[in-house]
Design a protein around this motif. Structure first.
Motif, short mmCIF file in Angstrom:
data_model
loop_
_atom_site.label_atom_id
_atom_site.label_comp_id
_atom_site.label_asym_id
_atom_site.label_seq_id
_atom_site.Cartn_x
_atom_site.Cartn_y
_atom_site.Cartn_z
N ALA A 1 21.61 30.63 11.87
CA ALA A 1 21.69 29.23 11.98
C ALA A 1 21.93 29.08 13.46
CB ALA A 1 22.73 28.43 10.99
N ARG A 2 22.78 29.71 14.04
CA ARG A 2 23.06 29.69 15.42
C ARG A 2 21.92 30.19 16.33
NH1 ARG A 2 28.38 27.76 15.71
NH2 ARG A 2 27.78 27.16 18.01
N LEU A 3 21.17 31.29 15.76
CA LEU A 3 20.19 31.85 16.66
C LEU A 3 18.87 31.21 16.48
CD1 LEU A 3 21.38 35.66 15.84
CD2 LEU A 3 21.81 34.45 17.78
N SER A 4 18.56 30.81 15.36
CA SER A 4 17.16 30.25 15.06
C SER A 4 16.48 29.41 16.00
CB SER A 4 17.10 29.56 13.84
OG SER A 4 18.05 28.32 13.91
N ALA A 5 17.20 28.49 16.69
CA ALA A 5 16.60 27.79 17.82
C ALA A 5 16.02 28.46 19.06
CB ALA A 5 17.67 26.52 18.38
N ARG A 6 16.61 29.63 19.20
CA ARG A 6 15.93 30.27 20.43
C ARG A 6 14.65 31.07 20.35
NH1 ARG A 6 20.67 31.83 23.63
NH2 ARG A 6 22.87 30.78 22.76
N ASP A 7 13.73 31.36 21.25
CA ASP A 7 12.76 32.13 21.28
C ASP A 7 13.05 33.66 21.23
OD1 ASP A 7 10.12 32.96 21.26
OD2 ASP A 7 9.89 32.22 23.25
N TRP A 8 12.67 34.36 20.18
CA TRP A 8 12.93 35.72 20.11
C TRP A 8 11.48 36.64 20.34
CZ3 TRP A 8 17.72 36.76 20.84
CH2 TRP A 8 18.62 35.80 20.60
N SER A 9 10.53 36.16 20.66
CA SER A 9 9.39 36.87 20.98
C SER A 9 9.43 37.82 22.19
CB SER A 9 8.33 35.92 21.23
OG SER A 9 8.08 34.70 20.33
N PRO B 1 32.09 33.35 26.34
CA PRO B 1 30.53 32.56 26.40
C PRO B 1 29.58 33.49 26.01
CG PRO B 1 32.07 32.26 28.47
CD PRO B 1 32.75 33.41 27.67
N ALA B 2 29.77 35.00 25.95
CA ALA B 2 28.37 35.79 25.89
C ALA B 2 28.42 36.01 24.25
CB ALA B 2 28.56 37.23 26.57
N ILE B 3 29.21 35.59 23.54
CA ILE B 3 29.31 35.58 22.00
C ILE B 3 28.77 34.47 21.12
CG2 ILE B 3 30.87 36.03 20.07
CD1 ILE B 3 32.89 37.40 22.07
N ILE B 4 27.93 35.04 20.38
CA ILE B 4 27.31 33.73 19.39
C ILE B 4 27.93 34.06 17.97
CG2 ILE B 4 25.13 32.73 18.59
CD1 ILE B 4 23.76 34.04 21.00
N GLU B 5 28.48 32.99 17.57
CA GLU B 5 28.92 33.49 16.13
C GLU B 5 28.64 32.27 15.21
OE1 GLU B 5 33.17 33.42 16.05
OE2 GLU B 5 33.51 31.67 17.67
N PRO B 6 28.69 32.25 14.04
CA PRO B 6 28.58 31.00 13.02
C PRO B 6 29.57 30.01 13.41
CG PRO B 6 29.02 33.06 11.65
CD PRO B 6 29.14 33.54 13.05
N ALA B 7 29.15 28.67 12.80
CA ALA B 7 29.88 27.65 13.29
C ALA B 7 31.28 27.72 12.47
CB ALA B 7 29.20 26.31 12.80
N GLY B 8 32.09 27.03 12.97
CA GLY B 8 33.75 27.31 12.41
C GLY B 8 33.80 26.69 10.97
N ASP B 9 32.94 25.68 10.76
CA ASP B 9 32.91 25.22 9.27
C ASP B 9 31.90 25.67 8.44
OD1 ASP B 9 30.94 24.10 10.55
OD2 ASP B 9 31.08 21.81 10.31
N ALA B 10 31.04 26.73 9.06
CA ALA B 10 30.09 27.43 7.98
C ALA B 10 30.89 27.64 6.63
CB ALA B 10 29.61 28.62 8.75
N PRO B 11 30.05 27.35 5.52
CA PRO B 11 30.45 27.70 4.27
C PRO B 11 30.91 29.28 4.12
CG PRO B 11 28.72 26.56 4.00
CD PRO B 11 28.73 26.77 5.38
N GLN B 12 30.12 30.29 4.59
CA GLN B 12 30.51 31.44 4.78
C GLN B 12 30.11 32.00 6.10
OE1 GLN B 12 31.57 33.03 2.04
NE2 GLN B 12 31.36 31.42 0.73
N PHE B 13 30.89 33.21 6.42
CA PHE B 13 30.71 33.77 7.55
C PHE B 13 29.77 35.15 7.15
CE2 PHE B 13 34.91 31.84 8.74
CZ PHE B 13 34.37 30.97 9.53
N ASP B 14 28.43 34.94 7.59
CA ASP B 14 27.48 35.92 7.08
C ASP B 14 26.46 35.91 7.96
OD1 ASP B 14 26.14 33.78 5.91
OD2 ASP B 14 26.50 34.20 3.99
N SER B 15 25.27 36.62 7.55
CA SER B 15 24.03 36.96 8.33
C SER B 15 23.20 35.57 8.46
CB SER B 15 22.90 37.97 7.80
OG SER B 15 23.83 39.13 8.03
#
Length: 252
Positions: free
Chosen positions: A121-129, A102-116
């Motif tokens: 795309a999985r991190l962008s919705a969070r507030d990183w300020s 549950p602590a791991i964030i990773e790309p979606a399983g159907d992502a075209p590529q596994f990269d940054s």
């Protein structure tokens, strides 16, 4: 046809085993050596400050394995800290090291590529300020994700968990390399790193790779293979099923 797996030794061995279980003749020829950093003090400091991070980004399986290789005794993963993985191989390394799923964030399983980009795309919705983010990597690397997080207000720090070095070919590796160069139609180079291609080309400077075939797990890697002179370069997603399907399409 032999498939030459060029990942660092630990990952190459696993890929060779997986491919052989699927009936594919695969052999390892690591084109990147993974060695310890010259100074391990920054790793010790990173572990001591780990509870202060909101997120730790692991850029590769090697980053995860080498970071945890320097874990202090009896030091577990902090409950409030998230671990970001760029793909399944990195996720597996983190889970083997004891990071809870549950602590791991990773790309979606159907992502075209596994990269940054897929990870963002999985991190962008969070507030990183103001969030403290540690990036665990080798000696240098692509900074796109770090720059993106910084642009969204995160406070970035970096630690090098390993160094990449050119391979040192033993007798078996020399023989495999010579056979692949002499009989390119009977071999398929499996690349998951542009740096691996650079090491190969440097090791055999002047060789004409036009008759050689390559399989690349990312468009940037495929572009590097073509620029290096490989005549037939195919692209595939870096999952086992996708790689096997692509190999079978080549050999059928």
């Amino acid at each position: 046809m032999r498939v030459i797996v060029t990942r660092p030794a630990a990952q190459a061995a696993q890929w060779v085993q997986n491919l052989r279980e699927r009936g594919i003749d695969a052999l390892p020829l690591p084109l990147i050596d993974i060695v310890a950093p010259l100074d391990t003090a920054p790793l010790a400091q990173a572990w001591s400050q780990l509870p202060q991070q909101r997120l730790v980004v692991f850029v590769s399986p090697n980053a995860a394995e080498q970071f945890f290789a320097h874990r202090p005794a009896a030091c577990g993963w902090p409950d409030a800290v998230m671990a970001a993985s760029t793909g399944p191989g990195t996720t597996q390394a983190l889970q083997r090291a004891g990071v809870p799923a549950p602590a791991i964030i990773e790309p979606a399983g159907d992502a075209p590529q596994f990269d940054s980009e897929a990870l963002w795309a999985r991190l962008s919705a969070r507030d990183w300020s103001g969030a403290a983010v540690l990036v665990v990597r080798g000696d240098g690397g692509r900074d796109w994700l770090a720059d993106t997080l910084r642009g969204h207000g995160a406070q970035l720090s970096f630690v090098a968990a390993y160094r990449r070095a050119a391979p040192r070919f033993d007798a078996a590796a020399q023989a495999l390399l010579g056979d692949a160069m002499a009989r390119p139609a009977d071999h398929l180079w499996f690349f998951s790193s542009s740096e691996a291609i650079e090491h190969l080309v440097q090791a055999r400077a002047g060789h004409n790779w036009a008759a050689a075939r390559a399989l690349a797990t990312h468009p940037r890697i495929a572009e590097r293979a073509r620029a290096s002179g490989f005549g037939d370069v195919r692209e595939t997603r870096p999952t086992l099923d996708a790689v096997v399907a692509c190999i079978q399409s080549i050999t059928s």
